[in-house]
Scaffold this motif. Structure first.
Motif, PDB file in Angstrom:
ATOM      1  N   GLU A 223     102.342  62.356  26.119  1.00 15.96           N
ATOM      2  CA  GLU A 223     101.489  63.357  25.488  1.00 15.96           C
ATOM      3  C   GLU A 223     101.028  62.905  24.106  1.00 15.96           C
ATOM      4  N   ASP A 224     101.910  62.214  23.384  1.00 13.08           N
ATOM      5  CA  ASP A 224     101.519  61.683  22.079  1.00 13.08           C
ATOM      6  C   ASP A 224     100.413  60.650  22.225  1.00 13.08           C
ATOM      7  N   MET A 225     100.552  59.769  23.225  1.00 14.37           N
ATOM      8  CA  MET A 225      99.522  58.757  23.457  1.00 14.37           C
ATOM      9  C   MET A 225      98.200  59.419  23.832  1.00 14.37           C
ATOM     10  N   LEU A 226      98.283  60.405  24.698  1.00 13.08           N
ATOM     11  CA  LEU A 226      97.076  61.087  25.171  1.00 13.08           C
ATOM     12  C   LEU A 226      96.354  61.776  24.008  1.00 13.08           C
ATOM     13  N   ALA A 227      97.136  62.386  23.139  1.00 13.54           N
ATOM     14  CA  ALA A 227      96.540  63.111  22.012  1.00 13.54           C
ATOM     15  C   ALA A 227      95.823  62.182  21.038  1.00 13.54           C
ATOM     16  N   GLY A 228      96.250  60.917  21.004  1.00 13.82           N
ATOM     17  CA  GLY A 228      95.638  59.969  20.084  1.00 13.82           C
ATOM     18  C   GLY A 228      94.450  59.229  20.642  1.00 13.82           C
ATOM     19  N   MET A 229      94.039  59.544  21.862  1.00 13.03           N
ATOM     20  CA  MET A 229      92.944  58.833  22.514  1.00 13.03           C
ATOM     21  C   MET A 229      91.640  59.605  22.417  1.00 13.03           C
ATOM     22  N   SER A 230      90.552  58.858  22.248  1.00 19.52           N
ATOM     23  CA  SER A 230      89.223  59.454  22.361  1.00 19.52           C
ATOM     24  C   SER A 230      88.877  59.603  23.838  1.00 19.52           C
TER      25      SER A 230
END
Length: 589
Positions: free
Chosen positions: A3-10
């Protein structure tokens, strides 16, 4: 973490994760670097065109992953079609395992597991973490031009059993397995690389045949399933291939079968898609249907076009941002599970019903692997759990590649697979007469083959094991022009026996003419089918007929040994060759 990775993606970054891209050359060029750094693609696919050697592949993989790390791109899927047998991209410097039909002919589900586990270990050593295997198509159509010996046979139950052991072997070795081609490419007579096939069966028949191996693969926890570019009217009313059908991918595979792993498309540049729908537009349609990964294997313009079209579809409201997040969440979780992201197991519940598989299935005991003299070989036994639990190694350990234990597994399966179908005249074992051996050289039969290297034929293997013979290797395209000279040689060369090694003769009128012309000479003749066992149907008058299911050097050696009586014929047909030779048939000497 996911979820952290997903939140940081455009949005663009997320869409990039949904693309697997092919490329040309054996090193990373500027275009590929741009796809990784600027478009954050999910991974790459290797073809034979990318391969020089296992060491070069390991270096290339390291370079690609380093480029991803330096650009902030999640570690890449490094994918390949390494089915074994006739469809394999890396054939030198590794222990190339027999293909599906040969493994099924040999008859051991345990060996199916061991072959996949050994192959998976070698792939992982080169940094390859996603394999497009096993083939779960039930090959019950003798006229199928693209699946054939890639399948475990015509029995849904047997395909399911062997397929499950194969996928477990790959996954226990730390490599994601892909069951293909959902919901079944076995009963077609059109190659979807070239056009859009239709399978007209109703749901009742599909449940009994085509879907059975996939249902069981889902229950076994397969990591990924690849869709077929085939139209099934029973599933889809709009004449859409499965890859573009929401009814098939979401309704059937996700909701009815309960699959929670990765849905990947087959290559979107195959004619079944590109010529009928267009690769770029179809990439959007595939995501609408429920695909997580879109495979674009060849052209940069189409790869960039697919990314742009999916992004535009989200911006215009055709696709929701939540739909993209759903796939990317699943993809990142699977990368985490398979060690691609390098941080071990995912958090509890991240993959729904899919339990992490960190080591070999405890229900499958790994038996000792013995060589021809019966001596136990070291390696997998006792260390399987340790090796599998490590997942993808931190640094390439190429000492695994082609080791004695892995070669022994391949040899044992290959020798057990050779099938004597007909033995109607006293010709076998060979050895009493000087023999002319005409071997039809392997050739690309479908784009799935990609390339076929010419080399020594069956006669060389027979000669190596002591037969007095002359070998003539002839490419399929040259048979018609050389037919008269081949017949003259058979007549005037002083040969007591004739042997022809065929290669998909069923689809080749020139090979059929060659066999029938030599048969008309009245000399004892044996036919060895070096790929498609259905070749016998093209010349049923042949009295001595054996099947090897492939023409790789190991298969040629195994066939030679069996024809000479050095090993017994032990294989059993995984498919029926007419009423006289049903599946399960096989003779001994």
């Amino acid at each position: 973490m996911v979820e952290d990775m997903l939140a940081g993606m455009s949005l663009r970054d997320k869409i990039g994760q949904m693309l697997i891209c092919g490329f040309y050359g054996t090193s990373m060029d500027g275009d590929l670097r741009r796809l990784i750094a600027d478009y954050k693609i999910g991974g790459v696919i290797y073809f034979a065109r990318n391969v020089e050697s296992p060491a070069q592949i390991a270096r290339l993989t390291e370079e690609l992953q380093d480029a991803a790390a330096k650009s902030g791109t999640p570690s890449l899927w490094i994918s390949i079609d390494q089915e074994g047998g006739m469809v394999a991209r890396i054939t030198e410097g590794v222990a190339l395992m027999p293909g599906g039909m040969a493994i099924a002919a040999a008859g051991s589900e345990e060996d199916a597991y061991l072959a996949a586990y050994a192959s998976g270990q070698e792939l992982a050593a080169m940094g390859i973490n996603l394999n497009y295997a096993p083939v779960l198509d039930v090959n019950n159509n003798p006229g199928n031009p693209v699946i054939g010996v890639r399948s475990f046979g015509e029995s849904p139950e047997k395909v399911a059993r062997f397929g499950e052991q194969t996928l477990r072997g790959f996954q226990d070795a730390g490599v994601a397995a892909t069951a293909k081609h959902f919901p079944g490419h076995g009963d077609t007579d059109v190659d979807s690389h070239l056009d859009l096939p239709t399978v007209p069966h109703d749901r009742k028949r599909m449940e009994a045949v085509e879907l059975k191996p996939f249902r069981e693969a889902v229950q076994a926890g397969v990591d990924a399933i690849m869709s077929a570019h085939i139209y099934f009217p029973a599933l889809e009313s709009g004449k859409l291939p499965v890859t573009l059908s929401r009814a098939a991918l979401t309704g059937l595979l996700r909701e009815e079968l309960g699959f929670e792993g990765i849905i990947t498309t087959d290559c979107m540049e195959m004619n079944a898609i590109a010529e009928h729908f267009g690769t770029v537009e179809a990439s959007v349609m595939a995501v609408e249907a429920g695909a997580d990964l879109v495979l674009v294997s060849h052209r940069l313009d189409r790869q960039l076009g697919a990314i742009g079209a999916i992004e535009l579809a989200v911006n215009e409201g055709r696709l929701s941002a939540e739909r993209i997040d759903e796939s990317v969440r699943r993809l990142l979780a699977m990368k985490l599970r398979r060690g691609v992201l390098g941080v071990g197991k995912p958090p509890e519940g991240l993959l729904g019903g899919l339990a992490p598989q960190d080591g070999p299935d405890s229900s499958v005991a790994l038996p000792p692997v013995k060589n021809e003299t019966g001596a136990v070989l070291p390696g997998m036994v006792g260390s399987a759990a340790d090796n599998a639990a490590k997942g993808v190694p931190d640094a390439p350990d190429l000492s695994l590649l082609g080791n004695a234990e892995h070669r022994e597994i391949a040899r044992r399966i290959s020798e057990a697979s050779v099938t004597l179908v007909r033995n109607g005249i006293p010709m076998l074992p060979l050895g009493r007469e000087r023999t002319l051996v005409v071997t039809v050289a392997p050739a690309v039969a479908t784009l799935a083959d990609e390339s076929m290297a010419a080399g020594p034929g069956l006669g060389s293997a027979l000669k190596r094991h002591g037969l007095d013979c002359r070998e003539i290797v002839v490419p399929p395209a040259e048979i018609a022009g050389r037919l008269d000279s081949l017949v003259r040689e058979a007549v005037s060369g002083g040969y007591g026996h004739l042997v022809v090694g065929t290669y998909n003769a069923q689809f080749d009128a020139a090979q059929i003419s060659l066999v029938k012309s030599l048969l008309a000479l009245g000399k004892p003749l044996a036919v060895a089918a070096l790929r498609n066992p259905y070749d016998l149907l093209a010349f049923p008058e042949v009295q001595v007929y054996a099947a090897a299911y492939e023409s790789r050097p190991l298969a040629l050696d195994s066939m030679a040994k069996a024809l000479l009586g050095l090993i017994p014929f032990r294989g059993r047909l995984p498919v029926s060759l007419g009423e006289l030779h049903p599946a399960g048939w096989g003779l001994g000497l």
